[in-house]
Every structure is written in C-alpha cells, then in structure tokens.
Design a protein around this motif. Sequence first.
Motif, PDB file in Angstrom:
ATOM      1  N   ALA A   1     -13.883  65.829  46.091  1.00 45.49           N
ATOM      2  CA  ALA A   1     -12.892  65.078  44.977  1.00 45.49           C
ATOM      3  C   ALA A   1     -13.211  63.481  44.694  1.00 45.49           C
ATOM      4  N   ALA A   2     -12.863  63.596  43.261  1.00 43.06           N
ATOM      5  CA  ALA A   2     -13.114  62.132  42.902  1.00 43.06           C
ATOM      6  C   ALA A   2     -12.168  61.136  43.519  1.00 43.06           C
ATOM      7  N   VAL A   3     -11.325  61.332  44.154  1.00 43.41           N
ATOM      8  CA  VAL A   3     -10.539  60.526  45.089  1.00 43.41           C
ATOM      9  C   VAL A   3     -11.065  60.856  46.375  1.00 43.41           C
ATOM     10  N   THR A   4     -11.576  59.566  47.009  1.00 44.90           N
ATOM     11  CA  THR A   4     -12.481  59.947  48.231  1.00 44.90           C
ATOM     12  C   THR A   4     -11.353  60.069  49.398  1.00 44.90           C
ATOM     13  N   GLN A   5     -10.234  59.726  49.364  1.00 43.02           N
ATOM     14  CA  GLN A   5      -9.271  59.933  50.308  1.00 43.02           C
ATOM     15  C   GLN A   5      -8.640  61.267  50.526  1.00 43.02           C
ATOM     16  N   THR A   6      -9.067  62.197  49.505  1.00 42.94           N
ATOM     17  CA  THR A   6      -8.264  63.640  49.544  1.00 42.94           C
ATOM     18  C   THR A   6      -9.348  64.325  50.514  1.00 42.94           C
ATOM     19  N   SER A   7      -8.926  64.905  51.304  1.00 41.81           N
ATOM     20  CA  SER A   7      -9.918  65.754  52.115  1.00 41.81           C
ATOM     21  C   SER A   7      -9.698  67.299  51.954  1.00 41.81           C
ATOM     22  N   ALA A   8     -10.592  67.838  52.399  1.00 46.17           N
ATOM     23  CA  ALA A   8     -10.610  69.381  52.045  1.00 46.17           C
ATOM     24  C   ALA A   8     -10.028  69.827  53.517  1.00 46.17           C
ATOM     25  N   PRO A   9      -9.378  71.115  53.276  1.00 49.71           N
ATOM     26  CA  PRO A   9      -8.823  71.668  54.739  1.00 49.71           C
ATOM     27  C   PRO A   9      -9.855  72.166  55.453  1.00 49.71           C
ATOM     28  N   PRO A  10      -9.820  72.278  56.893  1.00 51.63           N
ATOM     29  CA  PRO A  10     -10.591  72.411  57.828  1.00 51.63           C
ATOM     30  C   PRO A  10     -11.500  73.858  57.421  1.00 51.63           C
ATOM     31  N   VAL A  11     -10.526  74.961  57.022  1.00 51.09           N
ATOM     32  CA  VAL A  11     -10.911  76.211  56.611  1.00 51.09           C
ATOM     33  C   VAL A  11     -10.566  76.432  55.171  1.00 51.09           C
ATOM     34  N   PRO A  12     -11.739  77.092  54.863  1.00 54.67           N
ATOM     35  CA  PRO A  12     -11.392  77.568  53.236  1.00 54.67           C
ATOM     36  C   PRO A  12     -10.255  78.766  53.269  1.00 54.67           C
ATOM     37  N   GLU A  13      -9.517  78.644  52.180  1.00 56.22           N
ATOM     38  CA  GLU A  13      -8.380  79.738  51.957  1.00 56.22           C
ATOM     39  C   GLU A  13      -8.964  80.957  51.768  1.00 56.22           C
ATOM     40  N   ASP A  14     -10.327  81.166  51.089  1.00 57.16           N
ATOM     41  CA  ASP A  14     -10.789  82.542  51.290  1.00 57.16           C
ATOM     42  C   ASP A  14     -12.371  82.220  50.990  1.00 57.16           C
ATOM     43  N   GLY A  15     -13.022  83.370  50.964  1.00 61.33           N
ATOM     44  CA  GLY A  15     -14.512  83.283  51.198  1.00 61.33           C
ATOM     45  C   GLY A  15     -14.916  83.053  52.644  1.00 61.33           C
ATOM     46  N   ALA A  16     -16.295  82.716  52.262  1.00 68.77           N
ATOM     47  CA  ALA A  16     -17.158  82.366  53.741  1.00 68.77           C
ATOM     48  C   ALA A  16     -16.686  80.966  54.165  1.00 68.77           C
ATOM     49  N   PRO A  17     -16.648  80.890  55.598  1.00 69.75           N
ATOM     50  CA  PRO A  17     -16.339  79.670  56.311  1.00 69.75           C
ATOM     51  C   PRO A  17     -17.025  78.487  55.926  1.00 69.75           C
ATOM     52  N   TYR A  18     -16.748  77.217  56.201  1.00 73.40           N
ATOM     53  CA  TYR A  18     -17.407  76.036  55.778  1.00 73.40           C
ATOM     54  C   TYR A  18     -18.619  76.059  56.676  1.00 73.40           C
ATOM     55  N   VAL A  19     -19.817  75.474  56.181  1.00 75.58           N
ATOM     56  CA  VAL A  19     -21.026  75.333  57.051  1.00 75.58           C
ATOM     57  C   VAL A  19     -20.687  74.242  57.997  1.00 75.58           C
ATOM     58  N   GLU A  20     -21.442  74.654  59.105  1.00 78.12           N
ATOM     59  CA  GLU A  20     -21.377  73.405  60.506  1.00 78.12           C
ATOM     60  C   GLU A  20     -22.816  73.222  60.680  1.00 78.12           C
ATOM     61  N   PRO A  21     -23.283  71.815  61.225  1.00 74.85           N
ATOM     62  CA  PRO A  21     -24.671  71.475  61.457  1.00 74.85           C
ATOM     63  C   PRO A  21     -25.327  72.612  62.370  1.00 74.85           C
ATOM     64  N   ASN A  22     -24.686  73.203  63.192  1.00 71.80           N
ATOM     65  CA  ASN A  22     -25.099  74.236  64.218  1.00 71.80           C
ATOM     66  C   ASN A  22     -25.607  75.491  63.335  1.00 71.80           C
ATOM     67  N   ASP A  23     -25.083  75.670  62.144  1.00 74.52           N
ATOM     68  CA  ASP A  23     -25.552  76.744  61.370  1.00 74.52           C
ATOM     69  C   ASP A  23     -27.258  76.487  60.774  1.00 74.52           C
ATOM     70  N   LEU A  24     -27.445  75.332  60.584  1.00 72.29           N
ATOM     71  CA  LEU A  24     -28.766  75.135  60.216  1.00 72.29           C
ATOM     72  C   LEU A  24     -29.700  75.137  61.668  1.00 72.29           C
ATOM     73  N   VAL A  25     -29.202  74.757  62.774  1.00 72.52           N
ATOM     74  CA  VAL A  25     -30.120  74.903  63.720  1.00 72.52           C
ATOM     75  C   VAL A  25     -30.339  76.376  64.155  1.00 72.52           C
ATOM     76  N   GLU A  26     -29.430  77.238  64.093  1.00 70.76           N
ATOM     77  CA  GLU A  26     -29.615  78.564  64.537  1.00 70.76           C
ATOM     78  C   GLU A  26     -30.293  79.474  63.611  1.00 70.76           C
ATOM     79  N   CYS A  27     -30.269  79.060  62.400  1.00 74.09           N
ATOM     80  CA  CYS A  27     -30.867  79.845  61.292  1.00 74.09           C
ATOM     81  C   CYS A  27     -32.471  79.973  61.313  1.00 74.09           C
ATOM     82  N   ILE A  28     -33.064  81.225  61.090  1.00 68.78           N
ATOM     83  CA  ILE A  28     -34.561  81.180  60.952  1.00 68.78           C
ATOM     84  C   ILE A  28     -34.807  80.998  59.659  1.00 68.78           C
ATOM     85  N   GLY A  29     -34.235  80.965  58.769  1.00 69.52           N
ATOM     86  CA  GLY A  29     -34.359  80.585  57.099  1.00 69.52           C
ATOM     87  C   GLY A  29     -33.034  80.596  56.526  1.00 69.52           C
ATOM     88  N   LEU A  30     -33.045  80.130  55.057  1.00 75.07           N
ATOM     89  CA  LEU A  30     -31.793  79.678  54.468  1.00 75.07           C
ATOM     90  C   LEU A  30     -32.098  79.904  52.916  1.00 75.07           C
TER      91      LEU A  30
END
Length: 199
Positions: A43-72
């Motif tokens: 958001a242009a307003v930096t105080q606005t935060s996104a919900p911890p889980v998206p309303e629909d679609g794929a879950p938000y990425v977490e650092p562990n996703d990058l560690v556990e994948c063998i490609g991206l």
Amino acid sequence: MPEILVLYYSRGGSVARLARQLARGIGEVQGMSARLRSVPPVAAVTQTSAPPVPEDGAPYVEPNDLVECIGLAIGSPTRFGNMAAPMKYFIDSLGAEWASGTLVDKPAAVFTSTATQHGGQEATLLSMQVPLLHHGCVIVGIPYTEPLLSTTRTGGTPYGASHVAGGEDDPQPSEEEAALARALGRRLARVAQRLALAS
C-alpha cells in the motif's frame, strides 16, 4: 516429495491462472510437485498492513518456502515493462536469503501477463531474472524445441511463460499460453530433479 515453489502476485487473476498451469506442468513430472504461494499487496500508506492470510488464492509466501523448495518460478503482471511493486518488495526483502545462499544452484523460471501484445512482457521477464541471478539461481526458459513457441499468436516467449489479457482483461490463458506454461513447468521440474541428483 520434492517441491517447486510457484510464487506469484496477481491482481486480475491472469497471473494466478498462469501459475496453476505451471504447477500442472510440474506435477506431470514423476516424483515432483508444486507449492503455490503468493505475495501480499503493498500500500502507498505504509501503516496499512495486509491480512495475515489472503482472502482467496494461494497462501502468502514464508521464508521457509524458499528453503524447502528445490526450484522456483516467480510470476507478476507487467507494470511499465517491469514486475509489479508487491513482487519487487518481496524480492527486496530477501537480504538474509541472499547472504546465506538459500537459492544458490536452484533452477528458476519466470512468467507474466500484460494487457497488450507489446505491453512489455519480455522486459518484465528479463527484469525478474536479474535478482534471481544475484541469488545464484540457474535460469530456465522455454526452448524453441517447443513448437508452439514459433506459432503462438498470443503469449509465450523463450524468456518465460506469458499471457496477453487483451482489452477486456480476460484472465484465461489461451490454449497456446497454457501449453507453454505447462511446458515451462515440466522443464523446470526436470532440471530441478537433475540438479538435486547431481548434488
């Protein structure tokens, strides 16, 4: 089962549908599966935060996703010949992963969607490859041994999968776009398997 991270930002649904086609292609390679994740909007307003889980679609990425994948694979709509701000914001946050070599030697591919045929698809795909090279990834594209790459009248490039949404903003990939996205997914999965076996 080894997983390929398919990470995307999608606003109108085009990139999300392309991501699912890549995931299908990955799943067509025996012993491989895809992990779909998205990045939150910014958001242009930096105080606005996104919900911890998206309303629909794929879950938000977490650092562990990058560690556990063998490609991206990373995907973003095109914004003036570049990736959208949410994807760039996420990539810019990966200093610790860069320092620790989390993505070194992992194969990576890119995909995008534009409203018009000449809306900057190839520039966007190339711009998304640059930070992946800084992370030590092995870049995977679509070779011209894929016959549709030479005949498509919609999206699809040697730099990565793409979709032309058109003036009506149609999020559904054409048959050629979907087939090329699946081909990229298969190639990414095969390269990841070979690199994993070699290490």
